[in-house]
Motif scaffolding. Structure first.
Motif, PDB file in Angstrom:
ATOM      1  N   CYS A  38      39.483 -29.750 -21.391  1.00 38.42           N
ATOM      2  CA  CYS A  38      39.742 -30.428 -22.469  1.00 38.42           C
ATOM      3  C   CYS A  38      41.248 -29.897 -23.643  1.00 38.42           C
ATOM      4  N   LEU A  39      41.582 -28.851 -22.676  1.00 37.17           N
ATOM      5  CA  LEU A  39      42.416 -28.349 -23.447  1.00 37.17           C
ATOM      6  C   LEU A  39      43.467 -29.335 -23.462  1.00 37.17           C
ATOM      7  N   VAL A  40      43.929 -29.298 -21.439  1.00 32.71           N
ATOM      8  CA  VAL A  40      44.747 -30.568 -22.100  1.00 32.71           C
ATOM      9  C   VAL A  40      44.410 -32.029 -22.440  1.00 32.71           C
ATOM     10  N   LEU A  41      43.485 -32.397 -22.709  1.00 30.57           N
ATOM     11  CA  LEU A  41      42.888 -33.781 -23.245  1.00 30.57           C
ATOM     12  C   LEU A  41      42.835 -34.477 -24.522  1.00 30.57           C
ATOM     13  N   THR A  42      42.529 -32.608 -25.311  1.00 34.67           N
ATOM     14  CA  THR A  42      42.679 -32.497 -26.237  1.00 34.67           C
ATOM     15  C   THR A  42      44.020 -33.110 -26.650  1.00 34.67           C
ATOM     16  N   LEU A  43      45.489 -32.459 -26.084  1.00 34.93           N
ATOM     17  CA  LEU A  43      46.668 -32.404 -26.766  1.00 34.93           C
ATOM     18  C   LEU A  43      47.207 -34.216 -25.903  1.00 34.93           C
ATOM     19  N   CYS A  44      46.362 -34.530 -24.774  1.00 36.12           N
ATOM     20  CA  CYS A  44      46.891 -35.674 -24.737  1.00 36.12           C
ATOM     21  C   CYS A  44      46.006 -36.837 -25.226  1.00 36.12           C
ATOM     22  N   ALA A  45      44.920 -36.571 -26.229  1.00 36.35           N
ATOM     23  CA  ALA A  45      44.644 -37.572 -26.837  1.00 36.35           C
ATOM     24  C   ALA A  45      45.701 -37.634 -28.064  1.00 36.35           C
ATOM     25  N   ALA A  46      45.518 -37.055 -28.569  1.00 35.69           N
ATOM     26  CA  ALA A  46      46.494 -36.116 -29.818  1.00 35.69           C
ATOM     27  C   ALA A  46      48.267 -37.116 -29.162  1.00 35.69           C
ATOM     28  N   PHE A  47      48.666 -36.640 -28.675  1.00 32.76           N
ATOM     29  CA  PHE A  47      50.050 -36.534 -28.709  1.00 32.76           C
ATOM     30  C   PHE A  47      50.208 -38.247 -27.207  1.00 32.76           C
ATOM     31  N   TRP A  48      49.801 -38.483 -26.336  1.00 33.89           N
ATOM     32  CA  TRP A  48      49.569 -39.717 -25.368  1.00 33.89           C
ATOM     33  C   TRP A  48      49.496 -40.749 -26.054  1.00 33.89           C
ATOM     34  N   TRP A  49      48.149 -40.799 -26.242  1.00 36.72           N
ATOM     35  CA  TRP A  49      46.901 -41.918 -26.557  1.00 36.72           C
ATOM     36  C   TRP A  49      46.994 -41.983 -28.105  1.00 36.72           C
ATOM     37  N   LYS A  50      47.255 -41.072 -29.114  1.00 38.03           N
ATOM     38  CA  LYS A  50      47.628 -41.359 -30.469  1.00 38.03           C
ATOM     39  C   LYS A  50      46.055 -42.209 -30.531  1.00 38.03           C
ATOM     40  N   ASN A  51      44.616 -41.358 -30.249  1.00 39.44           N
ATOM     41  CA  ASN A  51      43.564 -41.394 -30.770  1.00 39.44           C
ATOM     42  C   ASN A  51      43.022 -40.344 -31.213  1.00 39.44           C
ATOM     43  N   PHE A  52      43.201 -40.364 -32.620  1.00 42.39           N
ATOM     44  CA  PHE A  52      42.656 -38.751 -33.287  1.00 42.39           C
ATOM     45  C   PHE A  52      40.785 -38.392 -33.220  1.00 42.39           C
ATOM     46  N   GLY A  53      40.423 -39.630 -33.109  1.00 43.59           N
ATOM     47  CA  GLY A  53      38.543 -39.341 -32.903  1.00 43.59           C
ATOM     48  C   GLY A  53      38.459 -39.012 -31.934  1.00 43.59           C
ATOM     49  N   LEU A  54      39.406 -39.196 -30.158  1.00 37.46           N
ATOM     50  CA  LEU A  54      38.592 -38.704 -29.303  1.00 37.46           C
ATOM     51  C   LEU A  54      39.423 -37.527 -28.897  1.00 37.46           C
ATOM     52  N   ALA A  55      40.203 -36.849 -29.721  1.00 36.90           N
ATOM     53  CA  ALA A  55      41.127 -35.710 -29.828  1.00 36.90           C
ATOM     54  C   ALA A  55      39.346 -34.503 -30.945  1.00 36.90           C
ATOM     55  N   LEU A  56      39.456 -35.055 -31.289  1.00 39.59           N
ATOM     56  CA  LEU A  56      38.704 -34.483 -32.213  1.00 39.59           C
ATOM     57  C   LEU A  56      37.504 -34.151 -31.489  1.00 39.59           C
TER      58      LEU A  56
END
Length: 163
Positions: A111-129
């Protein structure tokens, strides 16, 4: 809390809020919510400044969610690092990979890694939240593994609430 301290806090909070509100009338609402108000509250209420500043960072346009996600994830990494400091890195890593908490550790780190991936790489903030919420749940489950019978008690409580 003594009377003089509570009076000081209420007076300083009211003065700070009046200055903040007058600044809000001349500056944009985003600046007020994200900079002035958290600074005011954190200087007057030392109990929870990081929570207020973290939540208020969500209101900064374009970068607020990213800041919140980065700082929340960094906070969880620092929390893990602090336990490594207390126990020693090798002993902590052995405990993290123990049979009772290996799955919780894997989910938490994922979850730590996927949060950062969703925020920076995929740029999907709903998924990051969503991953931030999963971080909270997985870190709680991981932490409960250190308290004897805490997971079982929580599961029993939840099953009683669902009935």
């Amino acid at each position: 809390m003594s009377v003089s301290l509570s009076v000081f806090l209420s007076v300083s909070l009211s003065v700070c809020l009046s200055v903040c509100l007058s600044l809000c009338l001349s500056v944009s609402l985003y600046v007020c919510l994200s900079v002035c108000l958290p600074a005011c509250l954190s200087s007057c209420l030392p109990v929870c400044p990081s929570v207020l500043q973290g939540v208020c960072s969500l209101f900064i346009p374009r970068i607020g969610i990213t800041l919140f996600i980065v700082f929340y994830t960094f906070g969880n990494i620092c929390t893990l690092g602090s336990t490594m400091f207390l126990l020693g890195p090798m002993k902590q890593l052995k405990k993290m990979c123990d049979r009772t908490r290996a799955l919780a550790t894997a989910i938490m780190i994922t979850c730590l890694v996927l949060t950062l991936c969703a925020a920076f790489w995929w740029k999907n903030f709903g998924l990051a939240l969503l991953f931030v919420i999963l971080q909270i749940l997985s870190f709680t489950w991981y932490s409960l593994s250190y308290i004897p019978c805490a997971r079982e008690a929580l599961m029993k409580l939840l099953s009683m609430c669902v009935r």
